[in-house]
Motif scaffolding. Sequence first.
Motif, PDB file in Angstrom:
ATOM      1  N   TRP A 132       0.902  -1.110   0.062  1.00 35.03           N
ATOM      2  CA  TRP A 132       0.040  -0.094  -0.014  1.00 35.03           C
ATOM      3  C   TRP A 132       0.668   1.303   0.032  1.00 35.03           C
ATOM      4  CZ3 TRP A 132      -1.275   3.798   4.002  1.00 35.03           C
ATOM      5  CH2 TRP A 132      -2.357   4.559   3.754  1.00 35.03           C
ATOM      6  N   LEU A 133       1.858   1.318   0.878  1.00 36.48           N
ATOM      7  CA  LEU A 133       2.695   2.405   0.935  1.00 36.48           C
ATOM      8  C   LEU A 133       3.401   2.540  -0.406  1.00 36.48           C
ATOM      9  CD1 LEU A 133       4.605   1.997   4.172  1.00 36.48           C
ATOM     10  CD2 LEU A 133       2.826   3.567   3.756  1.00 36.48           C
ATOM     11  N   LEU A 134       3.876   1.305  -1.006  1.00 35.16           N
ATOM     12  CA  LEU A 134       4.442   1.509  -2.485  1.00 35.16           C
ATOM     13  C   LEU A 134       3.580   2.045  -3.328  1.00 35.16           C
ATOM     14  CD1 LEU A 134       7.232   0.687  -3.920  1.00 35.16           C
ATOM     15  CD2 LEU A 134       5.894  -1.538  -4.385  1.00 35.16           C
ATOM     16  N   PHE A 135       2.185   1.742  -3.276  1.00 41.19           N
ATOM     17  CA  PHE A 135       1.460   1.969  -4.118  1.00 41.19           C
ATOM     18  C   PHE A 135       1.129   3.661  -4.188  1.00 41.19           C
ATOM     19  CE2 PHE A 135      -3.231   2.684  -5.585  1.00 41.19           C
ATOM     20  CZ  PHE A 135      -3.202   2.239  -6.967  1.00 41.19           C
ATOM     21  N   ARG A 136       0.986   4.079  -2.796  1.00 35.29           N
ATOM     22  CA  ARG A 136       0.732   5.654  -2.660  1.00 35.29           C
ATOM     23  C   ARG A 136       1.992   6.212  -2.974  1.00 35.29           C
ATOM     24  NH1 ARG A 136      -3.806   6.668   0.185  1.00 35.29           N
ATOM     25  NH2 ARG A 136      -3.294   8.712  -0.544  1.00 35.29           N
ATOM     26  N   GLY A 137       3.288   5.695  -3.490  1.00 40.19           N
ATOM     27  CA  GLY A 137       4.188   6.301  -3.520  1.00 40.19           C
ATOM     28  C   GLY A 137       5.258   6.962  -2.440  1.00 40.19           C
ATOM     29  N   ARG A 138       4.714   6.161  -1.289  1.00 37.39           N
ATOM     30  CA  ARG A 138       5.599   6.687   0.016  1.00 37.39           C
ATOM     31  C   ARG A 138       6.836   6.228   0.056  1.00 37.39           C
ATOM     32  NH1 ARG A 138       1.805   6.654   4.364  1.00 37.39           N
ATOM     33  NH2 ARG A 138      -0.381   7.522   3.559  1.00 37.39           N
ATOM     34  N   LEU A 139       7.233   5.108  -0.826  1.00 39.76           N
ATOM     35  CA  LEU A 139       8.501   4.389  -0.504  1.00 39.76           C
ATOM     36  C   LEU A 139       9.702   5.067  -1.707  1.00 39.76           C
ATOM     37  CD1 LEU A 139       7.501   0.588   0.053  1.00 39.76           C
ATOM     38  CD2 LEU A 139       8.449   2.311   1.514  1.00 39.76           C
ATOM     39  N   SER A 140       9.501   6.363  -2.124  1.00 32.48           N
ATOM     40  CA  SER A 140      10.446   6.902  -2.736  1.00 32.48           C
ATOM     41  C   SER A 140      11.707   7.193  -2.016  1.00 32.48           C
ATOM     42  CB  SER A 140       9.877   8.183  -3.441  1.00 32.48           C
ATOM     43  OG  SER A 140       9.539   9.103  -2.279  1.00 32.48           O
ATOM     44  N   VAL A 141      12.732   7.383  -2.558  1.00 35.56           N
ATOM     45  CA  VAL A 141      14.005   7.627  -1.957  1.00 35.56           C
ATOM     46  C   VAL A 141      13.819   8.596  -0.908  1.00 35.56           C
ATOM     47  CG1 VAL A 141      16.363   8.197  -2.098  1.00 35.56           C
ATOM     48  CG2 VAL A 141      15.312   6.878  -3.921  1.00 35.56           C
ATOM     49  N   GLU A 142      13.199   9.850  -0.954  1.00 26.89           N
ATOM     50  CA  GLU A 142      13.185  11.077  -0.222  1.00 26.89           C
ATOM     51  C   GLU A 142      12.001  10.687   0.857  1.00 26.89           C
ATOM     52  OE1 GLU A 142      12.085  11.319  -3.674  1.00 26.89           O
ATOM     53  OE2 GLU A 142      14.174  11.762  -4.276  1.00 26.89           O
ATOM     54  N   ALA A 143      10.935   9.856   0.552  1.00 26.91           N
ATOM     55  CA  ALA A 143      10.012   9.856   1.649  1.00 26.91           C
ATOM     56  C   ALA A 143      10.093   8.389   2.489  1.00 26.91           C
ATOM     57  CB  ALA A 143       8.479   9.886   0.795  1.00 26.91           C
ATOM     58  N   ALA A 144      10.919   7.707   1.996  1.00 28.34           N
ATOM     59  CA  ALA A 144      10.891   6.004   2.471  1.00 28.34           C
ATOM     60  C   ALA A 144      11.076   6.082   3.716  1.00 28.34           C
ATOM     61  CB  ALA A 144      12.040   5.327   1.712  1.00 28.34           C
ATOM     62  N   SER A 145      12.178   7.129   4.365  1.00 34.20           N
ATOM     63  CA  SER A 145      12.577   6.973   5.845  1.00 34.20           C
ATOM     64  C   SER A 145      11.385   7.437   6.658  1.00 34.20           C
ATOM     65  CB  SER A 145      13.884   7.488   5.964  1.00 34.20           C
ATOM     66  OG  SER A 145      13.781   8.940   5.824  1.00 34.20           O
ATOM     67  N   ARG A 146      10.353   8.058   6.057  1.00 33.93           N
ATOM     68  CA  ARG A 146       9.454   8.850   6.884  1.00 33.93           C
ATOM     69  C   ARG A 146       8.313   7.829   7.454  1.00 33.93           C
ATOM     70  NH1 ARG A 146       7.682  12.866   3.360  1.00 33.93           N
ATOM     71  NH2 ARG A 146       9.662  13.627   2.522  1.00 33.93           N
ATOM     72  N   ASN A 147       8.482   6.449   6.898  1.00 37.42           N
ATOM     73  CA  ASN A 147       7.280   5.458   7.495  1.00 37.42           C
ATOM     74  C   ASN A 147       7.743   4.827   8.568  1.00 37.42           C
ATOM     75  OD1 ASN A 147       5.550   5.652   4.892  1.00 37.42           O
ATOM     76  ND2 ASN A 147       7.260   5.072   4.036  1.00 37.42           N
ATOM     77  N   ARG A 148       7.955   5.497   9.843  1.00 37.80           N
ATOM     78  CA  ARG A 148       8.693   5.054  10.982  1.00 37.80           C
ATOM     79  C   ARG A 148       8.087   3.478  11.358  1.00 37.80           C
ATOM     80  NH1 ARG A 148      13.151   6.970  10.275  1.00 37.80           N
ATOM     81  NH2 ARG A 148      14.028   7.095  12.273  1.00 37.80           N
ATOM     82  N   TRP A 149       6.776   3.621  11.474  1.00 36.57           N
ATOM     83  CA  TRP A 149       6.193   2.406  11.841  1.00 36.57           C
ATOM     84  C   TRP A 149       6.145   1.298  10.846  1.00 36.57           C
ATOM     85  CZ3 TRP A 149       4.928   2.174  16.766  1.00 36.57           C
ATOM     86  CH2 TRP A 149       4.777   3.185  17.543  1.00 36.57           C
ATOM     87  N   PHE A 150       6.159   1.564   9.774  1.00 36.78           N
ATOM     88  CA  PHE A 150       6.239   0.212   8.927  1.00 36.78           C
ATOM     89  C   PHE A 150       7.734  -0.210   9.071  1.00 36.78           C
ATOM     90  CE2 PHE A 150       7.526  -1.331   4.734  1.00 36.78           C
ATOM     91  CZ  PHE A 150       6.886  -2.490   4.659  1.00 36.78           C
ATOM     92  N   LEU A 151       8.557   0.690   8.983  1.00 40.63           N
ATOM     93  CA  LEU A 151      10.150   0.116   9.127  1.00 40.63           C
ATOM     94  C   LEU A 151      10.447  -0.449  10.000  1.00 40.63           C
ATOM     95  CD1 LEU A 151      11.593   3.272   7.448  1.00 40.63           C
ATOM     96  CD2 LEU A 151      11.186   1.099   6.371  1.00 40.63           C
ATOM     97  N   MET A 152       9.715  -0.201  11.373  1.00 40.49           N
ATOM     98  CA  MET A 152       9.935  -0.771  12.512  1.00 40.49           C
ATOM     99  C   MET A 152       9.567  -2.068  12.832  1.00 40.49           C
ATOM    100  SD  MET A 152      10.258   1.661  15.948  1.00 40.49           S
ATOM    101  CE  MET A 152       9.084   2.914  15.475  1.00 40.49           C
ATOM    102  N   ALA A 153       8.020  -2.037  12.049  1.00 40.14           N
ATOM    103  CA  ALA A 153       7.610  -3.462  11.833  1.00 40.14           C
ATOM    104  C   ALA A 153       8.142  -4.339  11.248  1.00 40.14           C
ATOM    105  CB  ALA A 153       5.971  -3.295  11.561  1.00 40.14           C
ATOM    106  N   ALA A 154       8.838  -3.971  10.103  1.00 36.38           N
ATOM    107  CA  ALA A 154       9.493  -4.747   9.057  1.00 36.38           C
ATOM    108  C   ALA A 154      10.883  -5.182   9.611  1.00 36.38           C
ATOM    109  CB  ALA A 154       9.869  -4.082   7.989  1.00 36.38           C
ATOM    110  N   MET A 155      11.411  -4.402  10.569  1.00 36.42           N
ATOM    111  CA  MET A 155      12.606  -4.686  11.165  1.00 36.42           C
ATOM    112  C   MET A 155      12.615  -5.899  12.168  1.00 36.42           C
ATOM    113  SD  MET A 155      15.053  -1.627  12.033  1.00 36.42           S
ATOM    114  CE  MET A 155      13.901  -0.336  12.162  1.00 36.42           C
ATOM    115  N   VAL A 156      11.469  -5.887  12.895  1.00 40.68           N
ATOM    116  CA  VAL A 156      11.148  -7.243  13.906  1.00 40.68           C
ATOM    117  C   VAL A 156      10.384  -8.411  13.275  1.00 40.68           C
ATOM    118  CG1 VAL A 156      11.298  -5.540  15.889  1.00 40.68           C
ATOM    119  CG2 VAL A 156       9.065  -6.168  14.678  1.00 40.68           C
ATOM    120  N   SER A 157      10.129  -8.121  12.127  1.00 41.23           N
ATOM    121  CA  SER A 157       9.131  -9.286  11.364  1.00 41.23           C
ATOM    122  C   SER A 157      10.078 -10.461  11.052  1.00 41.23           C
ATOM    123  CB  SER A 157       8.469  -8.782   9.945  1.00 41.23           C
ATOM    124  OG  SER A 157       9.545  -8.411   9.065  1.00 41.23           O
TER     125      SER A 157
END
Lengths: 477, 451
Positions: A349-374
């Motif tokens: 969904w993030l990808l689809f909404r364009g939030r995983l661009s190089v500039e914006a990707a690191s702003r998805n703190r919750w998703f990235l944290m969830a991915a790190m523990v996954s």
Amino acid sequence: MPGSDLANLLARIDFGLITAMHIVYPPLTIGLSVLLLFGEWRWVRTDSEHWYRMTRFFEKLFLINFGAGVATGVTMELAFGILYGPFSAAAGPVFGRLLGFETITAFMYEAGFVGLMVFGWHKIGRRMHLFATFNVALASSISGFWILAANSWMQDPEGVAEVGGNFFATDWFKVIFNDDSLTAVPHMLIAALEQSLVVGVAVAAFFVYKSRHTEMFTKALRALIPALVIVAAFQIFMGDSLGQTVAHAQPAALAAMEGHYHTHNPDGSVNTGWHIVMWPNAKGDGTAWSITIPHVLSLLETHSWNGAVPGLDSIPPQDRPPVLIPFYAFRVMVAAGGAIFLLSLWGAWLLFRGRLSVEAASRNRWFLMAAMVSPVLPYIAIWTGWWTREVARQPWVVYGLMRTSEGRSPLSAGAEIAWFVGFAAFGLLVMVSTLYFILKVVRHGPDMTTPIPREGEERHEQLGSLPAVQQHAVPGE
Amino acid sequence: MQPKTHSPRTHSPRTLLRAFWVGLALMFGAMTIAAPATAQTATAQQPGQSAVASASANPAEAAAKAAARNLPMSFTTLKGMSSQTDPALSAAQKHQLLNRAMETHNLLSLAWALALALSVGMYLILDGADLGAGVLSLFHNDNQTRDGIMAAMAGTWDANETWLIVAGGILFGGFPLVYGSIFHYLALPLAILLLAILVRAISIEFHHHAERSKRWWGFGFGFGSLVTAFGIGLAGGAVLQGVPLTNVHVTYAGGGIHRVFEGGLFDCITPFSLWCGVAGVIASVMAGALYLRARFTLDSPQRHIVKPWLNVSMALLVVSVVISGIWMFSAFDWVSARWAGPFWWAFALAGLWIVFTVWKMWEAAHRDRDLESMLWYAVATASVMLTVGLTLFPWLVPGTWTIYDAADPSLSLLSFTLAMGGFFPVILVYNWYQIWVFRARISALGSYGAH
């Protein structure tokens, strides 16, 4: 039935420990080798530095994991004979042969090409190296295939004759491609791929989160997340297929997995209830309490509103498997698989909404944290999945043909406990140190400075030279 | 100082490809040669094996069918049938069929036993040196020497260890009855051996990555090597002294008699097996010393450090081989029967040959022809193994399992051809390639050290 119940239980726990500490590594080896192949292929095709750096980086993780897998695998190879001698002797002509095939056609094959893959950089051409990586991926998948085929034969022993206390294959095709292996092999191979995709996403998320090499690792995220969506969804489908196979081939196992004690209710109607959770009563012939939804079990297993599903009471008491472990392990596995799928949807969904661009990707703190523990999820899913499979097959070692109590070596309880203590300690050591060094490599990050191999610049004269790290260790400089 | 034996070598870019193609060509060549035989067995196997399935139901009919088609049947089928009264076959026919099946079975059993011996031999030769180098690192545990020792085997130790896994695979796949009955007897040494191999493997693996804990991994490497060498010797000795198995009637899989070990965990520990463990350590230390001397340039300090070890261990090894020989001769019937039997002169010659190889190894080592001495070491090990093998024959486990009884009764030509004709040449080509690479690394390492 030879041996006490306690000794039988200990023998099961001992072998369970050996397999549990081995299965931690091979799935990641299999899956990562496919990802390495993909990464290297992208690099050869696009000449993009990012893919090269990433491949080399993940190769380091692959190697640590591979070493631990081989070390625990040797243990497992010998443990069959030590802990389950009578089983090895009786089933050896079938089961041992399959493992022998694995050793020769997959393990040796893989070990050879892993050496080439690791020491071949800068020394052999890029295409040749890609070919080596391809062979590593192929060989590790073949290895997984043989092992699963051997295990599936224990679940669904087809194609054999029983003569003089031994099993002999009469039809190798049926032995290898039994009903169970047709669904279990893909289920495990996809699990391997899914696990490595989750680990890949987690590692990439870590770097994006820390804003290190963001451009490179968002590229990885954008490639891995769509793959994970597809693989995780397909895995749910595969898991369901395997469930159908088990319901068909091993009704006792299914009844244990679902805590389904009675085919019929006391009033004579068909018991269609599916337990979300339950706890067995003291006698172990029914539930003490449960949260049950009527009709769901019939729908799941027979695809009808009131279809009868054989309960544990339809199976002779001496042939009933334990219920608690299959029941809860199965639910944990399903939950973990579902959670991975949800995580992948979140990423998509993030990808689809364009939030995983190089500039914006690191702003998805919750998703990235969830991915790190996954990454903890696929490990749990693989463990619990195997616990479900192996415990629900009990009391048989070869389903319906040979009992676990008949198959174990008559070791004393003391010896079994000593084995457990020794291998638990060392298995833990391997696991902790593997994790430690994998995390260390990740923290250290990819090597962005060493030169990239270029076509036609291979330094063949150094074909045999040591990698740079080890050269520093040589005294007399 | 100019190293004589290790001149830097250059490799043509196509060598690798060539190695691969040679392997592939060998594989297909072997398959082409074996294909007619294989196809024949594959078609012949089906009726033969389905006869196994129905053997208990109607053996006479199955035998008559097979006899009518003049097909080779599996050894088990015939053995099972010959014990029953069978009106469909005359005694002469039965005898002929049984003989033919037995010949095939015996030939395949022998072939698999040779494959097993090859794997074990490759393992002892290749990994023996690595283990010994590990033992030596315990005594020279300053960072430089130990790191040098570990670096010396970095690229090859795991490839060497794969031979152990292959041996295990062949034993399980080809001789499941031995695998199932003997490993329980060997539970204690094997468990310790496995733990040691585990520690050793992760120690080497993690020694490269560690910084502060390097010392501990180095120690784990050395200690793991010592215990592994000892454990292999102990397990080997425990098998040579014979395994007490009991006949047990089993009810699963059609029911029958199985031979099971019913003794205790410590039954395999005897003075002889302990002695074999010690001899294993001595042999590996010698091999390790030879190997390290071959791996470092002539002027490097490691080479001088291991020199006294080489001298002492070589002398000890000669003594221990003699002691082992006398011990085995006086304690084991199967040894004395063979060595004092009609072929005593062959074993005397073998003994002289082994002395000769050891002497050549010693001579080469002292003239700094390290590669040559390594090769003599390999020849000596192979010769000892061959002599022991000839003494043992036809036993696989003396007094317990002959090669023929121990082999999977359903061994088929198909799987043997696939494995031996197909994959063994490829594996050997890889091993050759890897050894070739690591021979070249000597010069790279040496030139680095000589700066």
